[in-house]
Design a protein around this motif. Structure first.
Motif, PDB file in Angstrom:
ATOM      1  N   PHE A   5      -4.276   7.140   9.144  1.00  0.00           N
ATOM      2  CA  PHE A   5      -5.261   6.240   9.169  1.00  0.00           C
ATOM      3  C   PHE A   5      -6.637   6.560   8.260  1.00  0.00           C
ATOM      4  N   GLN A   6      -6.804   5.672   7.345  1.00  0.00           N
ATOM      5  CA  GLN A   6      -8.090   6.277   6.348  1.00  0.00           C
ATOM      6  C   GLN A   6      -9.291   5.721   6.912  1.00  0.00           C
ATOM      7  N   PRO A   7     -10.296   6.294   6.274  1.00  0.00           N
ATOM      8  CA  PRO A   7     -11.452   5.793   6.776  1.00  0.00           C
ATOM      9  C   PRO A   7     -11.938   4.226   6.328  1.00  0.00           C
ATOM     10  N   ASP A   8     -11.418   3.834   5.212  1.00  0.00           N
ATOM     11  CA  ASP A   8     -11.578   2.374   4.807  1.00  0.00           C
ATOM     12  C   ASP A   8     -10.965   1.441   5.790  1.00  0.00           C
ATOM     13  N   GLY A   9     -10.336   1.846   6.613  1.00  0.00           N
ATOM     14  CA  GLY A   9      -9.528   0.990   7.645  1.00  0.00           C
ATOM     15  C   GLY A   9      -8.084   0.804   7.379  1.00  0.00           C
ATOM     16  N   SER A  10      -7.664   1.325   6.179  1.00  0.00           N
ATOM     17  CA  SER A  10      -6.240   0.990   5.854  1.00  0.00           C
ATOM     18  C   SER A  10      -5.261   1.985   6.299  1.00  0.00           C
ATOM     19  N   ILE A  11      -4.169   1.976   6.241  1.00  0.00           N
ATOM     20  CA  ILE A  11      -3.083   3.002   6.872  1.00  0.00           C
ATOM     21  C   ILE A  11      -1.881   3.395   5.705  1.00  0.00           C
TER      22      ILE A  11
ATOM     23  N   VAL B 108       1.790   4.782   5.410  1.00  0.00           N
ATOM     24  CA  VAL B 108       3.180   5.118   5.702  1.00  0.00           C
ATOM     25  C   VAL B 108       3.961   6.258   4.899  1.00  0.00           C
ATOM     26  N   ARG B 109       4.222   7.308   5.501  1.00  0.00           N
ATOM     27  CA  ARG B 109       5.034   8.109   4.639  1.00  0.00           C
ATOM     28  C   ARG B 109       6.215   8.574   5.435  1.00  0.00           C
ATOM     29  N   ASN B 110       7.362   8.948   4.642  1.00  0.00           N
ATOM     30  CA  ASN B 110       8.738   9.407   5.166  1.00  0.00           C
ATOM     31  C   ASN B 110       9.282   8.322   5.821  1.00  0.00           C
ATOM     32  N   PHE B 111       9.468   7.030   5.415  1.00  0.00           N
ATOM     33  CA  PHE B 111      10.368   6.025   5.908  1.00  0.00           C
ATOM     34  C   PHE B 111      11.461   6.013   5.308  1.00  0.00           C
TER      35      PHE B 111
ATOM     36  N   ILE C  72       4.825   6.119  -0.860  1.00  0.00           N
ATOM     37  CA  ILE C  72       3.842   6.055   0.178  1.00  0.00           C
ATOM     38  C   ILE C  72       3.454   4.585   0.249  1.00  0.00           C
ATOM     39  N   LYS C  73       3.518   3.849   1.403  1.00  0.00           N
ATOM     40  CA  LYS C  73       3.202   2.670   1.581  1.00  0.00           C
ATOM     41  C   LYS C  73       2.067   2.423   2.382  1.00  0.00           C
ATOM     42  N   VAL C  74       1.021   1.481   1.677  1.00  0.00           N
ATOM     43  CA  VAL C  74      -0.415   1.439   1.918  1.00  0.00           C
ATOM     44  C   VAL C  74      -0.359  -0.003   2.489  1.00  0.00           C
ATOM     45  N   PHE C  75      -1.169  -0.071   3.727  1.00  0.00           N
ATOM     46  CA  PHE C  75      -1.423  -1.430   4.321  1.00  0.00           C
ATOM     47  C   PHE C  75      -2.975  -1.895   4.635  1.00  0.00           C
ATOM     48  N   ARG C  76      -3.403  -2.766   4.015  1.00  0.00           N
ATOM     49  CA  ARG C  76      -5.025  -2.886   4.345  1.00  0.00           C
ATOM     50  C   ARG C  76      -4.936  -4.208   5.158  1.00  0.00           C
ATOM     51  N   PRO C  77      -5.881  -4.184   6.314  1.00  0.00           N
ATOM     52  CA  PRO C  77      -5.919  -5.313   7.113  1.00  0.00           C
ATOM     53  C   PRO C  77      -6.913  -6.716   6.537  1.00  0.00           C
TER      54      PRO C  77
ATOM     55  N   CYS D 298      -0.009  -7.883  11.070  1.00  0.00           N
ATOM     56  CA  CYS D 298       1.343  -7.441  11.722  1.00  0.00           C
ATOM     57  C   CYS D 298       2.598  -7.971  11.228  1.00  0.00           C
ATOM     58  N   ALA D 299       2.719  -9.005  10.672  1.00  0.00           N
ATOM     59  CA  ALA D 299       3.888  -9.646   9.948  1.00  0.00           C
ATOM     60  C   ALA D 299       4.123  -8.869   8.675  1.00  0.00           C
ATOM     61  N   THR D 300       2.939  -8.597   7.981  1.00  0.00           N
ATOM     62  CA  THR D 300       3.068  -7.746   6.737  1.00  0.00           C
ATOM     63  C   THR D 300       3.736  -6.448   6.898  1.00  0.00           C
ATOM     64  N   ILE D 301       2.935  -5.667   7.822  1.00  0.00           N
ATOM     65  CA  ILE D 301       3.450  -4.182   8.247  1.00  0.00           C
ATOM     66  C   ILE D 301       5.138  -4.473   8.554  1.00  0.00           C
ATOM     67  N   SER D 302       5.424  -5.170   9.442  1.00  0.00           N
ATOM     68  CA  SER D 302       6.776  -5.249   9.945  1.00  0.00           C
ATOM     69  C   SER D 302       7.796  -5.518   8.961  1.00  0.00           C
ATOM     70  N   GLN D 303       7.225  -6.508   7.994  1.00  0.00           N
ATOM     71  CA  GLN D 303       8.334  -6.844   7.019  1.00  0.00           C
ATOM     72  C   GLN D 303       8.572  -5.994   5.949  1.00  0.00           C
ATOM     73  N   ALA D 304       7.466  -5.352   5.446  1.00  0.00           N
ATOM     74  CA  ALA D 304       7.469  -4.255   4.644  1.00  0.00           C
ATOM     75  C   ALA D 304       8.238  -2.993   4.933  1.00  0.00           C
ATOM     76  N   MET D 305       8.356  -2.742   6.404  1.00  0.00           N
ATOM     77  CA  MET D 305       8.821  -1.599   6.964  1.00  0.00           C
ATOM     78  C   MET D 305      10.203  -1.885   7.323  1.00  0.00           C
ATOM     79  N   ARG D 306      10.881  -2.635   6.401  1.00  0.00           N
ATOM     80  CA  ARG D 306      12.399  -3.067   7.072  1.00  0.00           C
ATOM     81  C   ARG D 306      13.384  -2.638   5.626  1.00  0.00           C
ATOM     82  N   GLU D 307      14.481  -2.045   5.954  1.00  0.00           N
ATOM     83  CA  GLU D 307      15.307  -1.848   5.071  1.00  0.00           C
ATOM     84  C   GLU D 307      16.491  -2.885   4.728  1.00  0.00           C
TER      85      GLU D 307
END
Length: 232
Positions: A133-139, A141-144, A150-155, A185-194
């Motif tokens: 979790f980053q200070p600017d509010g984004s996250i 994701v590593r080691n998927f 590295i996948k970066v998601f911003r709200p 939530c949908a953006t995070i869920s769809q991007a984290m899919r093989e």
């Protein structure tokens, strides 16, 4: 031949511009269709030129319905306020639009009074998913699935992504705008899919597992008492 040709061209043009008249036969239009949206005492709602602005304890939301031909008017009866949405000579499609607009405004009222919260869980079999979790509010994701990328998601606006205390493999997305919260939530869920492997076996990812309000336990009486205490 020339007259028949002209009539054929005319009929084809009318179908393209105005639709097929044979399909419109037997379809009835409703004289007046309207929906009512109740306005709580703790919410301030303004509707002007099909632009709606809702203010509440948790924030302010604005939405424009310029693309929908309808009428909006705030009325008061027996000490209670409500928004009336009307459409004249509406067909079935316009009736569905009125219901969608009223539901959107109700979600805006729920958002500024109670808020929305989605809980998401990390699912993995072998390679643990690391979320920073980053200070600017984004996250980040590593080691998927063992990947070095590295996948970066911003709200989206009016949203926040935070870790859940005393929970290892979970996060929560909160906010007052239901569309932005659910879209995050949908953006995070769809991007984290093989996509290039068997989905029945490789189920790694981040999934939304529950949905609730930020202040789901509060009743209307509790909400008024808390607002009075905050003013003091």
């Amino acid at each position: 031949y020339s007259v028949q040709r002209k009539m054929c061209i005319r009929d084809r043009y009318q179908r393209r511009v105005h639709g097929d008249f044979n399909k419109l036969k037997g379809k009835m239009k409703y004289l007046l269709t309207k929906e009512k949206v109740n306005i709580p005492d703790t919410v301030t709602l303004r509707a002007k030129s099909r632009k709606v602005k809702v203010s509440g304890p948790l924030g302010i939301l604005e939405r424009s319905f310029k693309n929908t031909p309808l009428e909006m008017k705030i009325k008061k009866k027996e000490g209670k306020k409500f928004l009336v949405i009307k459409v004249w000579l509406a067909n079935n499609q316009m009736k569905a639009c009125i219901k969608s607009v009223s539901t959107t405004i109700k979600n805006m009222i729920y958002g500024v009074t109670r808020g929305f919260k989605f809980r998401m869980k990390y699912v993995y079999a072998h390679f643990p998913i690391n979320v920073n979790f980053q200070p600017d509010g984004s996250i980040q994701v590593r080691n998927f699935l063992g990947q070095k990328k590295i996948k970066v998601f911003r709200p989206l606006p009016n949203c926040r992504i935070a870790a859940i205390p005393n929970s290892r493999d979970s996060l929560e997305v909160t906010g007052i705008d239901l569309e932005n919260v659910s879209q995050t939530c949908a953006t995070i869920s769809q991007a984290m899919r093989e996509t290039n492997r068997d989905k029945r076996k490789y189920l790694d990812g981040i999934y939304a597992v529950s949905y609730t309000h930020l202040r789901a336990h509060e009743t209307s009486l509790h909400l008024v008492c808390r607002l009075l205490l905050e003013k003091k």
